[in-house]
Design an enzyme around this catalytic site. Structure first.
Site, PDB file in Angstrom:
ATOM      1  N   ILE A   1       0.839  -1.120  -0.005  1.00 16.17           N
ATOM      2  CA  ILE A   1      -0.048   0.053  -0.141  1.00 16.17           C
ATOM      3  C   ILE A   1       0.891   1.293   0.032  1.00 16.17           C
ATOM      4  CG2 ILE A   1      -0.132  -0.071   2.572  1.00 16.17           C
ATOM      5  CD1 ILE A   1      -3.208   0.907   2.124  1.00 16.17           C
ATOM      6  N   LYS A   2       2.124   1.128   0.313  1.00 17.35           N
ATOM      7  CA  LYS A   2       2.868   2.408   0.542  1.00 17.35           C
ATOM      8  C   LYS A   2       3.379   2.862  -0.727  1.00 17.35           C
ATOM      9  CE  LYS A   2       3.178   2.267   5.138  1.00 17.35           C
ATOM     10  NZ  LYS A   2       2.893   3.550   6.051  1.00 17.35           N
ATOM     11  N   ASP A   3       3.376   2.147  -1.747  1.00 16.90           N
ATOM     12  CA  ASP A   3       3.725   2.821  -3.041  1.00 16.90           C
ATOM     13  C   ASP A   3       2.863   4.120  -3.316  1.00 16.90           C
ATOM     14  OD1 ASP A   3       4.911   0.423  -3.487  1.00 16.90           O
ATOM     15  OD2 ASP A   3       3.989  -0.202  -5.351  1.00 16.90           O
TER      16      ASP A   3
END
Length: 322
Positions: free
Chosen positions: A42-44
């Site tokens: 999700i950190k992309d």
């Protein structure tokens, strides 16, 4: 089907799947597969948002050196963006994080600086304090996901709307964890704007202070936990704790067992934090007497934890399996 100009265009628009083989009681439980982002988490989303916004403000330009404190996944997202845009990247990583994350970061061209995971905020070797100090000493740009509004902006503008659209507006509860706080603030604000009755549910590792703070309003000293990327010993600046309606503590043992169960029953391979979120989501679902549609996140890919939670020898050493 379309052809992308680069890997960054592939971030977001991740699939939603119903977990029909897990015991959700009278509820339907869905998982948004953030593990399907090109960087595997999700950190992309926040990495591209924080770098693009810093560029737009004129804070950074290609060739500059960026530094970030991370449990690994924000670092991997930033490394993906930095490699595509021509930045040098330094990552400060606490030593409890999986070796796969460090290998992955180095493969993307980032420099990894290990630090202690047994110290609290205010200690010079605490990962965030160390990154901030190194940035000041060397003239590097400190991304600071924990205090960066472009973090939760990514979730308010992309993750939240995607969930609402995928669920056709029919969603009763959303289960998330807190690492930097960007996910709850962005997704929570967006979803509650659409449906003020929607419940935001906190999944917190035992040892973290957040579920206790939600229930009592008091700050306590943090313990320790093995799950990576969620749980805190402080409340991040961008974390809007008021959005939470319920909170559950989940032990490391339960989180890892549930994540392994997800792999066996649904063939979805999530990381350790996915286990925490899913365990809390199942607790919430099993408490309900009326049918509800509940969404949680597969925050990152389990490929990053093959040496740990998917390794029976490691699980036995930790006392999690017989």
């Amino acid at each position: 089907m379309k052809v992308y100009n680069n890997v960054l265009e592939m971030i977001g628009e991740t699939p939603m799947v119903e977990f029909s083989k897990l015991d959700a009681g009278v509820c339907q439980l869905f998982g948004k597969l953030e593990s399907q982002n090109p960087g595997g988490s999700i950190k992309d989303r926040i990495a591209v948002s924080m770098i693009n916004s810093a560029e737009a403000r004129g804070d950074i330009k290609p060739g500059d050196t960026l530094i970030e404190a991370t449990a690994g996944n924000t670092g991997l997202g930033l490394a993906l963006v930095a490699a595509q845009k021509g930045y040098k990247l330094k990552i400060v990583l606490p030593d409890k994080m999986s070796i796969e994350k460090a290998y992955n970061l180095k493969a993307l061209g980032a420099e990894v600086m290990w630090t202690r995971s047994d110290v609290m905020k205010g200690h010079p070797e605490y990962y965030q304090d160390m990154a901030q100090r190194l940035a000041q000493e060397n003239g590097w740009y400190y991304i600071n996901q924990f205090g960066n509004p472009d973090n939760f902006k990514a979730h308010f503008e992309t993750t939240g709307p995607e969930i609402w659209q995928q669920m056709g507006g029919k969603i009763d509860a959303m289960v998330v964890g807190v690492g930097s706080g960007g996910t709850v603030t962005g997704i929570g604000r967006y979803l509650k704007q659409q449906n003020p009755n929607l419940e935001m549910v906190l999944a917190d590792p035992e040892g973290s202070i957040l579920a206790h703070y939600h229930k009592t309003g008091e700050m306590v000293e943090a313990g320790s936990w093995l799950v990576e990327g969620i749980g805190e010993d402080f409340i991040p600046d961008i974390c809007d704790m008021k959005l939470f309606d319920k909170a559950y503590y989940v032990s490391d043992k339960e989180a890892l067992a549930v994540a392994r169960d997800l792999m066996l029953k649904e063939a979805v391979m999530g990381g350790s934090s996915t286990g925490t979120l899913l365990a809390a989501a199942l607790k919430y679902c099993q408490e309900q007497t009326e049918p509800k549609r509940v969404v949680t996140l597969v925050c990152d890919t389990g490929n990053r934890y093959l040496s740990k939670m998917y390794n029976d020898d490691w699980m036995k050493e930790q006392g999690f399996i017989e």
